[in-house]
Design a protein around this motif. Structure first.
Motif, PDB file in Angstrom:
ATOM      1  N   MET A 197      18.239  20.177  26.797  1.00 14.49           N
ATOM      2  CA  MET A 197      17.177  20.853  27.488  1.00 14.49           C
ATOM      3  C   MET A 197      17.490  20.769  29.096  1.00 14.49           C
ATOM      4  O   MET A 197      17.594  19.487  29.594  1.00 14.49           O
ATOM      5  CB  MET A 197      15.651  20.189  26.942  1.00 14.49           C
ATOM      6  CG  MET A 197      15.213  20.489  25.579  1.00 14.49           C
ATOM      7  SD  MET A 197      13.926  19.525  25.089  1.00 14.49           S
ATOM      8  CE  MET A 197      14.446  17.730  25.006  1.00 14.49           C
TER       9      MET A 197
ATOM     10  N   PHE B  99      15.444  21.164  32.805  1.00 12.48           N
ATOM     11  CA  PHE B  99      14.148  21.100  33.401  1.00 12.48           C
ATOM     12  C   PHE B  99      14.173  21.513  34.942  1.00 12.48           C
ATOM     13  O   PHE B  99      15.146  21.492  35.537  1.00 12.48           O
ATOM     14  CB  PHE B  99      13.434  19.704  33.558  1.00 12.48           C
ATOM     15  CG  PHE B  99      13.029  19.519  32.117  1.00 12.48           C
ATOM     16  CD1 PHE B  99      11.647  19.660  31.593  1.00 12.48           C
ATOM     17  CD2 PHE B  99      13.732  18.847  31.243  1.00 12.48           C
ATOM     18  CE1 PHE B  99      11.463  19.520  30.377  1.00 12.48           C
ATOM     19  CE2 PHE B  99      13.515  18.420  29.948  1.00 12.48           C
ATOM     20  CZ  PHE B  99      12.224  18.894  29.314  1.00 12.48           C
ATOM     21  N   GLY B 100      13.199  22.236  35.439  1.00 10.53           N
ATOM     22  CA  GLY B 100      12.979  22.482  36.974  1.00 10.53           C
ATOM     23  C   GLY B 100      14.079  23.531  37.340  1.00 10.53           C
ATOM     24  O   GLY B 100      14.364  24.215  36.797  1.00 10.53           O
ATOM     25  N   GLN B 101      14.848  23.128  38.576  1.00  9.72           N
ATOM     26  CA  GLN B 101      15.706  23.935  39.051  1.00  9.72           C
ATOM     27  C   GLN B 101      16.948  23.877  38.489  1.00  9.72           C
ATOM     28  O   GLN B 101      17.844  24.733  38.840  1.00  9.72           O
ATOM     29  CB  GLN B 101      16.006  23.736  40.588  1.00  9.72           C
ATOM     30  CG  GLN B 101      14.629  24.103  41.224  1.00  9.72           C
ATOM     31  CD  GLN B 101      14.518  23.618  42.834  1.00  9.72           C
ATOM     32  OE1 GLN B 101      15.480  23.612  43.345  1.00  9.72           O
ATOM     33  NE2 GLN B 101      13.436  23.504  43.449  1.00  9.72           N
TER      34      GLN B 101
ATOM     35  N   ASP C  69      18.017  27.175  36.959  1.00  8.20           N
ATOM     36  CA  ASP C  69      18.816  28.067  37.944  1.00  8.20           C
ATOM     37  C   ASP C  69      20.155  27.922  37.881  1.00  8.20           C
ATOM     38  O   ASP C  69      20.998  28.962  37.972  1.00  8.20           O
ATOM     39  CB  ASP C  69      18.601  27.866  39.434  1.00  8.20           C
ATOM     40  CG  ASP C  69      17.108  28.274  39.795  1.00  8.20           C
ATOM     41  OD1 ASP C  69      16.198  28.698  38.982  1.00  8.20           O
ATOM     42  OD2 ASP C  69      16.606  27.800  40.813  1.00  8.20           O
TER      43      ASP C  69
ATOM     44  N   LYS D 232      21.460  17.001  40.960  1.00  7.95           N
ATOM     45  CA  LYS D 232      21.217  15.472  40.785  1.00  7.95           C
ATOM     46  C   LYS D 232      20.182  15.614  39.489  1.00  7.95           C
ATOM     47  O   LYS D 232      19.265  16.587  39.378  1.00  7.95           O
ATOM     48  CB  LYS D 232      20.545  15.139  41.841  1.00  7.95           C
ATOM     49  CG  LYS D 232      20.465  13.430  41.868  1.00  7.95           C
ATOM     50  CD  LYS D 232      20.076  12.988  43.266  1.00  7.95           C
ATOM     51  CE  LYS D 232      20.600  12.325  44.208  1.00  7.95           C
ATOM     52  NZ  LYS D 232      22.018  12.222  44.533  1.00  7.95           N
ATOM     53  N   TYR D 233      20.535  14.813  38.362  1.00  7.62           N
ATOM     54  CA  TYR D 233      19.518  14.749  37.570  1.00  7.62           C
ATOM     55  C   TYR D 233      19.666  13.309  36.657  1.00  7.62           C
ATOM     56  O   TYR D 233      20.614  12.718  36.982  1.00  7.62           O
ATOM     57  CB  TYR D 233      19.709  15.800  36.574  1.00  7.62           C
ATOM     58  CG  TYR D 233      21.317  15.986  36.187  1.00  7.62           C
ATOM     59  CD1 TYR D 233      21.912  15.260  35.305  1.00  7.62           C
ATOM     60  CD2 TYR D 233      22.127  17.092  36.809  1.00  7.62           C
ATOM     61  CE1 TYR D 233      23.181  15.043  35.012  1.00  7.62           C
ATOM     62  CE2 TYR D 233      23.509  17.043  36.456  1.00  7.62           C
ATOM     63  CZ  TYR D 233      23.973  16.076  35.480  1.00  7.62           C
ATOM     64  OH  TYR D 233      25.425  16.081  35.379  1.00  7.62           O
ATOM     65  N   MET D 234      18.638  13.418  35.755  1.00  4.80           N
ATOM     66  CA  MET D 234      18.746  11.984  35.110  1.00  4.80           C
ATOM     67  C   MET D 234      18.861  12.506  33.438  1.00  4.80           C
ATOM     68  O   MET D 234      18.498  13.862  33.372  1.00  4.80           O
ATOM     69  CB  MET D 234      17.838  11.016  35.177  1.00  4.80           C
ATOM     70  CG  MET D 234      16.219  11.533  35.100  1.00  4.80           C
ATOM     71  SD  MET D 234      14.994  10.333  35.220  1.00  4.80           S
ATOM     72  CE  MET D 234      14.605  10.303  33.810  1.00  4.80           C
TER      73      MET D 234
ATOM     74  N   ALA E 226      17.909  12.156  29.291  1.00  6.53           N
ATOM     75  CA  ALA E 226      17.175  11.351  28.448  1.00  6.53           C
ATOM     76  C   ALA E 226      17.797  11.819  26.889  1.00  6.53           C
ATOM     77  O   ALA E 226      17.928  12.820  26.737  1.00  6.53           O
ATOM     78  CB  ALA E 226      15.809  11.657  28.541  1.00  6.53           C
TER      79      ALA E 226
ATOM     80  N   ALA F 184      17.736  15.634  27.374  1.00  9.79           N
ATOM     81  CA  ALA F 184      17.072  16.293  28.272  1.00  9.79           C
ATOM     82  C   ALA F 184      17.952  16.132  29.780  1.00  9.79           C
ATOM     83  O   ALA F 184      18.220  14.905  29.796  1.00  9.79           O
ATOM     84  CB  ALA F 184      15.580  15.818  28.532  1.00  9.79           C
TER      85      ALA F 184
ATOM     86  N   MET G 130      16.886  16.046  33.462  1.00 11.11           N
ATOM     87  CA  MET G 130      15.742  16.259  34.423  1.00 11.11           C
ATOM     88  C   MET G 130      16.242  16.066  35.648  1.00 11.11           C
ATOM     89  O   MET G 130      16.470  14.867  36.244  1.00 11.11           O
ATOM     90  CB  MET G 130      14.987  14.982  33.917  1.00 11.11           C
ATOM     91  CG  MET G 130      13.454  14.877  34.711  1.00 11.11           C
ATOM     92  SD  MET G 130      12.389  16.492  34.434  1.00 11.11           S
ATOM     93  CE  MET G 130      12.027  16.107  32.693  1.00 11.11           C
ATOM     94  N   PRO G 131      15.816  16.838  36.654  1.00  7.37           N
ATOM     95  CA  PRO G 131      16.206  16.988  37.992  1.00  7.37           C
ATOM     96  C   PRO G 131      14.935  16.083  38.966  1.00  7.37           C
ATOM     97  O   PRO G 131      13.600  16.108  38.425  1.00  7.37           O
ATOM     98  CB  PRO G 131      16.280  18.298  38.632  1.00  7.37           C
ATOM     99  CG  PRO G 131      15.564  18.886  37.844  1.00  7.37           C
ATOM    100  CD  PRO G 131      15.365  18.285  36.386  1.00  7.37           C
ATOM    101  N   PRO G 132      15.163  15.497  40.165  1.00  5.13           N
ATOM    102  CA  PRO G 132      13.861  15.128  40.952  1.00  5.13           C
ATOM    103  C   PRO G 132      13.212  16.348  41.500  1.00  5.13           C
ATOM    104  O   PRO G 132      13.880  17.543  41.745  1.00  5.13           O
ATOM    105  CB  PRO G 132      14.277  14.309  41.921  1.00  5.13           C
ATOM    106  CG  PRO G 132      15.892  14.667  42.188  1.00  5.13           C
ATOM    107  CD  PRO G 132      16.513  15.460  40.737  1.00  5.13           C
ATOM    108  N   PHE G 133      12.033  16.369  41.552  1.00  3.35           N
ATOM    109  CA  PHE G 133      10.989  17.522  42.582  1.00  3.35           C
ATOM    110  C   PHE G 133      10.777  16.806  43.667  1.00  3.35           C
ATOM    111  O   PHE G 133      10.235  15.785  43.695  1.00  3.35           O
ATOM    112  CB  PHE G 133       9.812  17.884  41.709  1.00  3.35           C
ATOM    113  CG  PHE G 133      10.254  18.299  40.213  1.00  3.35           C
ATOM    114  CD1 PHE G 133      11.431  18.875  39.715  1.00  3.35           C
ATOM    115  CD2 PHE G 133       9.021  18.404  39.290  1.00  3.35           C
ATOM    116  CE1 PHE G 133      11.678  19.198  38.464  1.00  3.35           C
ATOM    117  CE2 PHE G 133       9.362  18.987  37.838  1.00  3.35           C
ATOM    118  CZ  PHE G 133      10.568  19.368  37.619  1.00  3.35           C
TER     119      PHE G 133
END
Lengths: 76, 377
Positions: free
Chosen positions: A5, A7-9, A12, A45-47, A49, A68, A70-73
């Protein structure tokens, strides 16, 4: 199969919010595979899970897992 | 009389199981600090003031602009150019004059953290940039303050409670455990570059206010060691269990001196060695013979086709997401990069400088937003 999965940008870069992939042994191999498939992930950049728990080092992925990205916002 | 008023005003929460006069008294005695009076800060202030928190600090150095109004719904057209904190303070007095609101219309710095964080029980990050977010996180770790974090991006939002004191005396994870090193400005789009659905900061700000009330009253289970993610398009919620990251503490200043000497703006800045930013006037006067490269993604509007044709520019569209693989087509060329707000074009310029050191490379300051402001498009 493993569900990956985004997330966020990151979507793109990938064009999709989730993708199913064949079995992959661990998170390092999965990250490499995703970077090959979506080259602009390499500069993102992402982490990561595995099954809803953040991982900080290479982690075994068992079949049926959900992973998952997950990038920072920054916005507010 | 005052007690009768309180019973009336807070009646709907006083009768909640586990809340009562004791919960209300905890709120009245609490001191919370909100940094940022924008999309997140407005709903946070409204709910915390309405709930009867005793003392609230609010910091923001920005003034109200027209493009704020679609999401920062405490502000109206008459407030444009006024300091946000002044408008919020006035409106909060009308909402609940029992709440003591102190404001700063200054950019929040390390010195502000060291001086004022010790006076507050909970810190709330309602800022809109990574430099402020890392600054506030590090100060909370250094000074032992719980941090209620919230952030938005386009259609997505995140909420978490960082650095909360746990039963065993340790602190819950902080932002550096998730992302040990800040992304550079422009690496990710902010609201100005990437856009944000107007209602989304309202949703996320309300979640942050919920966590603040839980922290103070002790009700329920906070988002400590958990990251709550929300997508407005699917209404999907994804909660991630967080763990401490062994490398995070290497990146957090370990003393007041080290913290005060850390340049957070620099940590989040893009290497700009040799890259020149040019403004719209400079560009129109001296750089129209350079290849003009729009590195925005195809969905970003307005497109520049008719504008570029009207100036007979040599130009091309090359989205940043595919720039790295296609950069060789720009080698040796003199280029002006443009994006939506002038952040990503700096990154693109940096990439081309590395790939083609002989090129003359420029980034258009303010990007398409500035072209629109100068009424060129």
């Amino acid at each position: 199969m493993i569900e990956v999965m985004f997330f966020g940008q990151l979507t793109d870069s990938t064009g999709v919010s989730s993708v199913m992939v064949e079995e992959v042994a661990n998170t390092d191999m999965l990250i490499d595979m995703m970077k090959m498939r979506y080259p602009s992930l390499a500069s993102s950049k992402y982490m990561v899970a595995v099954n809803n728990t953040m991982v900080t080092e290479n982690t075994i992925i068992t079949p049926g897992s959900k992973v998952a990205f997950m990038p920072p916002f920054s916005g507010g | 009389m005052e007690q009768t008023n309180d019973l009336n005003r807070y009646q709907r929460q006083l009768i909640l199981k586990g809340f009562g006069m004791e919960g209300q008294q905890k709120l009245r005695q609490a001191k919370v600090l909100v940094i940022g009076a924008g999309g997140l800060g407005c709903p946070i202030m409204q709910y915390l003031v309405a709930a009867g928190i005793g003392h609230i600090g609010l910091a923001d150095n920005d003034t109200v602009s027209l493009s704020n109004l679609h999401r920062q719904i405490l502000f109206g057209s008459d407030d444009i150019h006024a300091y946000k904190v002044d408008v919020v303070k006035r409106k909060m007095f009308s909402l609940n004059s029992d709440v003591n609101v102190r404001t700063w219309n200054e950019r929040w710095t390390q010195e502000h953290c060291m001086q004022h964080f010790p006076n507050y029980d909970v810190i709330i990050d309602a800022t809109d940039n990574f430099a402020s977010r890392y600054l506030i996180n590090d100060a909370c770790v250094l000074l032992g303050k719980p941090l209620v974090f919230g952030a938005v991006s386009q259609f997505d939002g995140q909420v978490a409670v960082f650095n909360q004191l746990q039963e065993d005396g340790s602190r819950s994870v902080n932002y550096r455990d998730l992302f040990p090193v800040p992304p550079a400005n422009g690496e990710l789009l902010n609201c100005s570059e990437g856009g944000v659905l107007g209602v989304l900061p309202g949703t996320i700000g309300a979640m942050q206010a919920t966590e603040v009330i839980k922290l103070i009253t002790g009700l329920g289970k906070t988002l400590s060691n958990r990251l709550w993610n929300y997508n407005a398009l699917s209404q999907d919620v994804f909660i991630m269990q967080l763990v401490s990251n062994p490398i995070s503490h290497q990146n957090i200043p370990s003393s007041e001196e080290e913290f005060l000497s850390t340049d957070y703006e620099f940590l989040c800045s893009i290497p700009r060695i040799g890259i020149k930013e040019i403004d719209v006037l400079q560009w129109k006067e001296n750089f129209l013979d350079h290849l003009f490269v729009d590195i925005r993604e195809p969905h970003e509007l307005p497109r520049l086709n008719s504008f570029c044709s009207s100036l007979s520019l040599e130009w091309m569209e090359l989205p940043l997401s595919s720039l790295e693989t296609n950069i060789s087509c720009l080698n040796g060329r003199n280029v002006v990069f443009v994006c939506q707000a002038g952040m990503r074009s700096l990154m693109a310029a940096d990439m081309l400088m590395k790939s083609s050191p002989g090129s003359r490379v420029f980034s258009l300051k303010g990007g398409v937003h500035m072209l629109a402001e100068k009424k060129l498009i």
